[in-house]
Design a protein around this motif. Structure first.
Motif, PDB file in Angstrom:
ATOM      1  N   ALA A 149       0.826  -1.212   0.000  1.00 36.49           N
ATOM      2  CA  ALA A 149       0.000   0.000   0.000  1.00 36.49           C
ATOM      3  C   ALA A 149       0.855   1.254   0.000  1.00 36.49           C
ATOM      4  O   ALA A 149       0.374   2.336  -0.365  1.00 36.49           O
ATOM      5  N   GLY A 150       2.116   1.122   0.387  1.00 35.25           N
ATOM      6  CA  GLY A 150       3.013   2.275   0.387  1.00 35.25           C
ATOM      7  C   GLY A 150       3.138   2.921  -0.977  1.00 35.25           C
ATOM      8  O   GLY A 150       3.304   4.143  -1.079  1.00 35.25           O
ATOM      9  N   TYR A 151       3.036   2.113  -2.040  1.00 32.83           N
ATOM     10  CA  TYR A 151       3.135   2.670  -3.403  1.00 32.83           C
ATOM     11  C   TYR A 151       2.045   3.709  -3.625  1.00 32.83           C
ATOM     12  O   TYR A 151       2.324   4.819  -4.102  1.00 32.83           O
ATOM     13  N   LEU A 297      -6.912   5.637  -5.889  1.00 38.02           N
ATOM     14  CA  LEU A 297      -7.583   5.590  -4.595  1.00 38.02           C
ATOM     15  C   LEU A 297      -7.865   4.149  -4.180  1.00 38.02           C
ATOM     16  O   LEU A 297      -7.624   3.743  -3.041  1.00 38.02           O
ATOM     17  N   GLY A 298      -8.359   3.365  -5.112  1.00 37.57           N
ATOM     18  CA  GLY A 298      -8.628   1.959  -4.818  1.00 37.57           C
ATOM     19  C   GLY A 298      -7.351   1.207  -4.492  1.00 37.57           C
ATOM     20  O   GLY A 298      -7.335   0.335  -3.619  1.00 37.57           O
ATOM     21  N   GLY A 299      -6.270   1.579  -5.176  1.00 34.06           N
ATOM     22  CA  GLY A 299      -5.003   0.900  -4.944  1.00 34.06           C
ATOM     23  C   GLY A 299      -4.469   1.070  -3.539  1.00 34.06           C
ATOM     24  O   GLY A 299      -3.747   0.207  -3.027  1.00 34.06           O
ATOM     25  N   VAL A 350     -11.216  -1.714  -9.609  1.00 36.01           N
ATOM     26  CA  VAL A 350     -10.093  -2.148 -10.445  1.00 36.01           C
ATOM     27  C   VAL A 350      -8.765  -1.819  -9.775  1.00 36.01           C
ATOM     28  O   VAL A 350      -7.848  -2.656  -9.722  1.00 36.01           O
ATOM     29  N   GLY A 351      -8.649  -0.604  -9.253  1.00 32.97           N
ATOM     30  CA  GLY A 351      -7.417  -0.210  -8.574  1.00 32.97           C
ATOM     31  C   GLY A 351      -7.130  -1.088  -7.377  1.00 32.97           C
ATOM     32  O   GLY A 351      -5.984  -1.494  -7.131  1.00 32.97           O
ATOM     33  N   ALA A 352      -8.178  -1.417  -6.609  1.00 32.81           N
ATOM     34  CA  ALA A 352      -8.001  -2.272  -5.437  1.00 32.81           C
ATOM     35  C   ALA A 352      -7.536  -3.662  -5.839  1.00 32.81           C
ATOM     36  O   ALA A 352      -6.615  -4.235  -5.236  1.00 32.81           O
ATOM     37  N   LEU A 353      -8.139  -4.217  -6.873  1.00 30.18           N
ATOM     38  CA  LEU A 353      -7.815  -5.582  -7.274  1.00 30.18           C
ATOM     39  C   LEU A 353      -6.425  -5.693  -7.879  1.00 30.18           C
ATOM     40  O   LEU A 353      -5.661  -6.600  -7.541  1.00 30.18           O
TER      41      LEU A 353
END
Length: 444
Positions: A149-151, A297-299, A350-353
């Motif tokens: 998540a740091g990215y 944001l999702g990422g 999509v960003g989260a996945l």
């Protein structure tokens, strides 16, 4: 019982979570560094009068540097230690960021971008291993998820600094990155311990004292010289040491490389091409940027969600699920993006996945390798993954020039990510996480 097994079975202490937090902080540098170039692109292009291909080369130089750092610096972590290599890599990244900020020409800036990339590549290969080695079996996936998540946090920081400097000096963004990297260098030098797995395997002078000092902070029982001798004998008996390791692990290594290549292909395609493709699909530039921000944001939370899921199921199995869902939602996203509110919501998913997939590769990789080659194994995997990172924007550009639509490009990228899931199925027989003993320790 060896040190690694003790850590795998013991509860996670606050000190271990602190180490994960330090690794997360260093991973922020990757996100800041990559997105600093993207957000300052128009200003850099204008100041140095760059063509599109020249600016593309400037971006690629940093990614090439990361591949070099991951593949060439990482082996030294297994020789001199994780901590010394991290400090060397942080020093290189600091020099590179400040040098790029003060560069009088694009050639000089490119040289410092290469140096920055080499430093960041060395940092990533080592911090990924550190975060994994200091985590217990139950929380390893969650720890790597937080680390990954740091990215997104670093990318967000870069966007905020860049937004604050719009209409001003783009060099401030790179000075800020240099200052953050210098701060990391000071903090890591003062706080981060050497990997106890490395100390157990290499046994440099004072290794036992250093191991027990770190174990005490982790509230794990101390070891003796006899314990270290027994662990060394066990490693020799397993045959996973010495020069023959590559031959023994060749198949899982190739499968891991393919996993990294396919996942990073999809990740960098989504993050680098989405705003441009959406504009060509008829969205306004502002709306396209908003959709791109939704993915970022999702990422930020996706990798943590992966970690939570990996506490329940084997990390490799969770990664297969994330890969297949990522591929499916990428297609749904590009089909629905013309409706802004729907595209924004699906963009977050999509960003989260896809970020969860990155966390998954970082989690699945380290247990495949014995301690004495873990950094070089992961370093080469990260370096190979950068091939996917470099190829995806390039291939997308070529196909776009040949007339491919945004939908066709997204479907193609989704197919590559889905291919990674098939590769992971083949990795099952080599995955130590699938052969845990009842008490949670790894058998390999």
């Amino acid at each position: 019982m060896n040190v690694t097994a003790r850590i795998s079975q013991a509860p996670m202490s606050g000190y271990q979570w602190l180490i994960v937090a330090l690794c997360t902080f260093m991973n922020c540098l990757d996100g800041f560094d990559v997105m600093a170039v993207a957000f300052t692109g128009p200003s850099v292009t204008e100041e140095f009068a760059l063509t599109g291909s020249e600016f593309g080369l400037l971006v690629s130089v940093g990614l090439i540097g990361m591949a070099i750092g991951s593949m060439l610096l990482a082996p030294f972590a297994d020789l001199i230690g994780r901590r010394p290599l991290i400090l060397i890599s942080l020093a290189l990244a600091t020099i590179g960021m400040f040098g790029a900020a003060a560069a009088p020409s694009v050639t000089v800036m490119g040289l410092f971008r290469l140096i920055t990339g080499i430093g960041v590549g060395g940092i990533l290969a080592s911090t990924n291993v550190i975060a994994s080695e200091f985590s217990n079996a139950k929380n390893r996936g969650l720890a790597i998820g937080i680390y990954t998540a740091g990215y997104g946090i670093g990318a967000t920081a870069a966007s905020l600094v860049a937004k604050a400097t719009v209409g001003g000096d783009w060099r401030i963004v790179f000075y800020a990155g240099g200052a953050g990297t210098l701060l990391a260098l000071v903090v890591i030098a003062a706080v981060l311990p050497e990997s106890v797995a490395f100390l157990e395997q290499r046994r440099p002078s004072g290794a036992l004292e250093r191991i027990n000092r770190t174990l005490a902070r982790m509230r794990v029982a101390a070891v003796t010289d006899a314990d270290l001798d027994e662990a060394a004998t066990t490693r020799a008996d397993t045959g996973r040491t010495g020069a023959g390791w590559l031959k023994q692990l060749l198949t899982p290594t190739i499968l891991l490389w393919l996993t990294f290549i396919t996942v990073m292909f999809g990740f960098y395609f989504v993050n680098s091409w989405t705003p441009t493709l959406l504009v060509e699909e008829g969205l306004s530039e502002s709306a396209a940027v908003t959709a791109g921000m939704a993915i970022s944001l999702g990422g930020t939370v996706g990798s943590v969600l992966y970690g939570v899921a990996a506490r329940v199921r084997a990390p490799r199995v969770v990664l297969i699920g994330f890969s297949l869902l990522s591929a499916a939602m990428m297609i749904v996203f590009i089909i629905s993006a013309s409706t802004l509110w729907l595209g924004f919501g699906i963009g977050v998913v999509v960003g989260a996945l896809i970020n969860g997939c990155i966390a998954g590769t970082y989690t699945v990789g380290p247990p495949l390798y014995p301690t004495n080659v873990r950094s070089v194994g992961m370093g080469w995997a990260l370096g190979m993954g950068r091939i996917g990172a470099i190829l995806s924007p390039t291939i997308a550009g070529v196909l776009k020039d040949a007339g491919a639509s945004a939908t066709q490009l997204y479907v193609g990228a989704a197919a590559v990510v889905a291919l990674g899931a098939l590769v992971l199925v083949g990795l099952r027989r080599y995955d130590p996480e699938s052969t845990r003993t009842p008490n949670g320790a790894l058998t390999a």
